[in-house]
Design an enzyme around this catalytic site. Structure first.
Site, short mmCIF file in Angstrom:
data_model
loop_
_atom_site.label_atom_id
_atom_site.label_comp_id
_atom_site.label_asym_id
_atom_site.label_seq_id
_atom_site.Cartn_x
_atom_site.Cartn_y
_atom_site.Cartn_z
N HIS A 94 8.82 -11.80 4.49
CA HIS A 94 8.19 -11.36 3.25
C HIS A 94 9.24 -10.97 2.22
CE1 HIS A 94 8.71 -7.68 5.65
NE2 HIS A 94 8.69 -6.99 4.53
N ILE A 140 0.82 -1.22 0.00
CA ILE A 140 0.00 0.00 0.00
C ILE A 140 0.85 1.27 0.00
CG2 ILE A 140 -2.09 -1.03 0.95
CD1 ILE A 140 -1.27 0.30 3.66
#
Length: 129
Positions: A92, A29
């Protein structure tokens, strides 16, 4: 519980690009470029190299599949891969469409997209999966 675990559990919305029983890919985002996304194991482990071998290998294979779709869907020379791991205590991998080294400079201001623009990017990538 990490923010990524909350996304995986559906407690926080995300622009999901691909999902399997073990992994999830979703748009960042706060992207560096259009299509910048994160690939995470659903199992919450803080550090990438603390993942068991099977999960680590599976994460990379899943990322490879997503990256191939990204490269077809978005204008770029290649898909850059980076692991920093300081922002969220959940392993991640960043996949970033790049045309040059500067596209992976995390000190640059992050881009802002509308929800419609994010969704259009998801749709472009999903169409290539």
């Amino acid at each position: 519980m990490s923010i990524f675990s909350k996304i995986i559990a559906g407690e926080i919305p995300a622009y999901k690009v691909a999902e399997s029983d073990e992994f999830l890919a979703f748009l960042d985002i706060n992207p560096l470029v259009e299509g910048h996304l994160l690939v995470v194991p659903k199992k919450e482990v803080d550090k990438l190299f603390d993942l068991d071998d099977e999960t680590y290998a599976g994460l990379m294979i899943f990322a490879k599949i997503v990256a191939a779709a990204m490269e077809k869907a978005l204008p770029c020379n290649r898909i850059g891969v980076t692991v920093i791991g300081l922002e969220v205590p959940h392993a991640h991998v960043h996949l970033i469409p790049i045309n040059g080294m500067a596209d992976m400079d995390f000190t640059r201001p992050k881009l802002k997209f509308t929800s419609e623009e994010f969704q259009a990017t998801v749709d472009k990538i999903k169409a290539q999966l």
